[in-house]
Design an enzyme around this catalytic site. Structure first.
Site, short mmCIF file in Angstrom:
data_model
loop_
_atom_site.label_atom_id
_atom_site.label_comp_id
_atom_site.label_asym_id
_atom_site.label_seq_id
_atom_site.Cartn_x
_atom_site.Cartn_y
_atom_site.Cartn_z
N LEU A 1 2.98 -4.48 7.25
CA LEU A 1 1.76 -3.72 7.53
C LEU A 1 0.72 -3.96 6.44
CD1 LEU A 1 3.77 -0.61 8.58
CD2 LEU A 1 2.15 -1.75 10.10
N PRO A 2 -0.57 -3.74 6.76
CA PRO A 2 -1.62 -4.18 5.82
C PRO A 2 -1.92 -3.28 4.62
CG PRO A 2 -2.59 -3.51 7.92
CD PRO A 2 -1.10 -3.42 8.09
N THR B 1 3.03 -5.31 1.37
CA THR B 1 2.74 -5.20 -0.06
C THR B 1 1.99 -3.91 -0.30
OG1 THR B 1 2.68 -7.58 -0.37
CG2 THR B 1 1.54 -6.26 -2.01
N LYS C 1 6.17 -8.07 -7.50
CA LYS C 1 5.10 -8.81 -6.83
C LYS C 1 3.75 -8.54 -7.49
CE LYS C 1 2.74 -10.14 -2.72
NZ LYS C 1 2.54 -10.09 -1.28
N LYS D 1 -6.89 -7.13 -3.09
CA LYS D 1 -6.01 -6.03 -2.69
C LYS D 1 -4.84 -5.88 -3.68
CE LYS D 1 -2.36 -4.76 0.44
NZ LYS D 1 -1.33 -5.30 1.36
#
Lengths: 285, 285, 285, 285
Positions: C54-55, C85, C160, C235
């Site tokens: 999902l974004p 993420t 990450k 982001k």
């Protein structure tokens, strides 16, 4: 700048001998009553006081210390006033060479821009001996409304660099705060009222707001035309940066401000007033 | 903060019911004439207006929307005034939940610090409807001397964050300029005179100068004691940062200012006034 | 991303039930052999393992904890794998809610981009219990070539974010160094040879050089098309920034990198690979 | 540095005439078989090749172009090799003066530090004509293991500055990422494994990790002793900054890196390896 300053001296009946690479600038002044010299040495040989206004460190070094430069030609005891904005160490180095030649040198950079030059309301920030300052004061008053003594040789330059670095930082800060505020939904005029009666107040928010429409007669309300260009600001920040490297003073925001103006220039805003940083941060959307 | 604000309300003869986790704070106020409640819900059930002053986003969310929180207990139509400094989106989210419960909510963060709280001279920056603002104004005037309407819900917070971000930037900029100037040989008082009558002028240089000895009664002249702590400034910059992330507004100097205060805190200056950045940049030498 | 990952699962003969707001994405997968569900709850009710992609933070919170979300519908003991993420604290909060519902949750963000998703060569960075990791490993290997255990819940996200922040910093640093070098007169290929066998070597200089023409198949040599977009990088830097605010870790270069990508996006480079920062710094001249 | 380099030349049976202000450095080399000269001019008069190793721009300018400097004394056609790290424009200016005096000049700064100087494994980055490079190569090979041709005069300096700026940026980035990761709960060794097989990999994370205990023989595991000092890094970043000012290249992260090292030095870390930035960001807690 130099042309306007010279005209104000003529108005106050000073006798002037002028020299510039730009011939139309010279002929303009000759029409207004000045004599012209055919080179720097000839000009320097004839006068009691030399006033120079040049664009960079290298120009100042060349014009003063070059083969037929001012130091080689000026008469003993002449007062040399450099109103260029340069590295304080350049002023200091020329002053010490001038002393060997029995000449007196002060640094005297200006603030106020082209309009203040025209109106004779420049601020002069002067570094040099007290005696030279007193002697220079009356002639500087023909061109400016505020003549400030800053200390020894180079301190005029130091004061200008520190002031302009702080100006750049607070202008970018103002632009960031007003862009962020509007993205959060605040009205820019409401924010201006709050900031300008609070601890965020600065010259940039109060008298030179970068948001179009808040103040009527500032560059931001005239498509960022006129005013103090990004290229000049980047130049002054470069001088501050060099001074900081030499003195090992950390200037994190000053350095970043310099880089931001460099980037702004690379993006085609080199002819705009330095408040255009607001437009730059806001972007195209 | 909250204690001082409550005392000013009592002085103006408001009837108060208070609650705090800190029992001595409560008993202090009871001595001064307040009633105390044994929890948030009990307090909320009894009053016409709720005023909250809490340290963080999470506290505000919990106290308002938690199981026995304000929203669950307050009577219909009560006005809720949150004077905490939080993310505007937190105020907006609570306001919309309050509305569903037929409650009215405004954000109303303050500036001025502990002394203004004591003296009843706080500035309140208010976001909410015009009607709620008008209603709140008289009670806020019991605690503050300036009650500013900033726009819709959250705009009080937005105004505070933008102002304080600009304050942090101009304070660090002032510290950089004065440290650099002195390393170049300038006298700090001379530089202050020049900057404060020029384009570099800002509240930090003019009224809160970070160099010890320039102004008599500011924290820098008292070993950076008192005033507005680095930890609070870092908190506000963190809120500005979060708002900038969400709205995608670039704040290069604001971000760097945040990191500088984070680093200052990591180096043991967490109990000092935020003007201690001058000392931090100057270092040990 | 999700579509390619699903196809690789089908190729390895996993039985799939899929759901997406985008109907053509769903019908694509149905053609390839998947069942479709008409909403999240229906999908969650039927399966042994849930994988989500999902974004944003908010999407993950809603899809997992919303009224008809995954947590409300999934069968006891099902393993929930979130490959989005997001902020590590989001993963941690969902994991603890899942636990109350007798569900198992791990975070498992990916790197490698769209091509690795297609080829089944993604890297999965996994946070959660050892047992859940071992159980998840075989299914993740159907979609990726490297499955790395990073520690407790949230540590996949943490790894990450830290990696990508360092990537952004070294990419901008590479762009600065190569732009400066060329302005000084250096040939970019000569500089690449020197840097890549010296202490300046980094993935960005060595395998993803931002200067067009140094490496044949990287985005910089294809007009900065493809690759990892500036918007995705901004982001991730925003997530790193939020994590740094919360943990009070100073990230001066990371913050500035975030602001630089914000500014790049504001200047119309939102569809370009993140190595376009070289072009941005170089400017129009 | 210079002493070790000279000893390696003696080992390869070069005939040496040495001069240094530090007399014990000279007598050390005389014991090892060198002749000594009593000043720069005397040294320069006698030799076929001059190799200089000096601490700053000003020293190089003085020693080459001063009244009894190298240019005034060296025999026609002698090759002058300057291994100091200086501004490329200094190398270019001396080279053009040398040419007028029928002398040949190349810039040849080194990397590798004191240990590589001792072991004869320095890297030399050379700027100058191809013919001079070929001629210099064999003698440089007596002191180094890698002799790289970088282009025209000054390009050796340019390559070194660009490499070291990128090194500083990636070192600080590594320190930020590892500090943030650990504050989020990641194990530093786990993070190192992930980063070093991913896109965040750089020389600083892989071969010179700033977190104590990850790599056995790097300065961070020896209380940040030895290695490449913060003062030298700040010097190189200052040179990069000056070059960026002159060429108008924006270097936002490079500038900030410079300011960070300046601040680190001001806080008493001037004798530590440059990886100490990790400790600086982590702070006292």
């Amino acid at each position: 700048m130099g042309g306007h300053m010279a005209k104000n001296l003529l108005k106050k009946n000073y006798k002037l001998t002028v020299y510039d690479l730009n011939k139309s600038a010279v002929s303009n002044l000759v029409e207004a009553g000045a004599n012209s010299a055919s080179n720097v040495a000839e000009m320097s040989r004839e006068v009691e006081i030399v006033i120079s206004m040049l664009p960079s460190n290298q120009h100042v070094v060349d014009v003063y210390t070059g083969e037929n430069g001012i130091l080689s030609a000026a008469k003993k005891n002449v007062l040399l006033i450099d109103s260029s904005t340069v590295d304080p160490s350049v002023s200091q180095s020329i002053a010490s060479q001038a002393k060997k030649d029995n000449l007196r040198f002060i640094d005297s950079p200006v603030s106020g821009g082209i309009n203040a030059a025209k109106d004779g309301t420049l601020t002069f920030m002067v570094g040099g001996s007290n005696i030279d300052f007193d002697y220079a004061k009356s002639i500087l008053e023909a061109m400016g409304s505020r003549i400030v003594y800053c200390g020894d040789i180079g301190m005029g330059q130091a004061a200008k660099l520190c002031n302009n670095m702080l100006l750049a930082i607070s202008m970018i800060g103002t632009a960031e705060a007003f862009n962020l505020g509007q993205k959060l939904g605040l009205d820019a005029k409401v924010l201006a009222n709050i900031v300008n009666s609070s601890s965020g107040k600065c010259w940039s928010s109060d008298l030179y707001n970068p948001v179009p429409g808040i103040l009527p007669n500032v560059p931001s309300s005239k498509n960022y035309e006129g005013g103090f260009g990004t290229t000049l600001m980047a130049k002054d920040l470069g001088l501050a940066q060099s001074a900081a490297i030499r003195t090992q003073a950390p200037i994190p925001l000053g350095s970043l401000a310099h880089q931001i103006y460099r980037t702004i220039i690379a993006h085609g805003f080199s002819n705009k007033d330095f408040s255009v940083v607001y437009q730059f941060l806001k972007g195209k959307n």
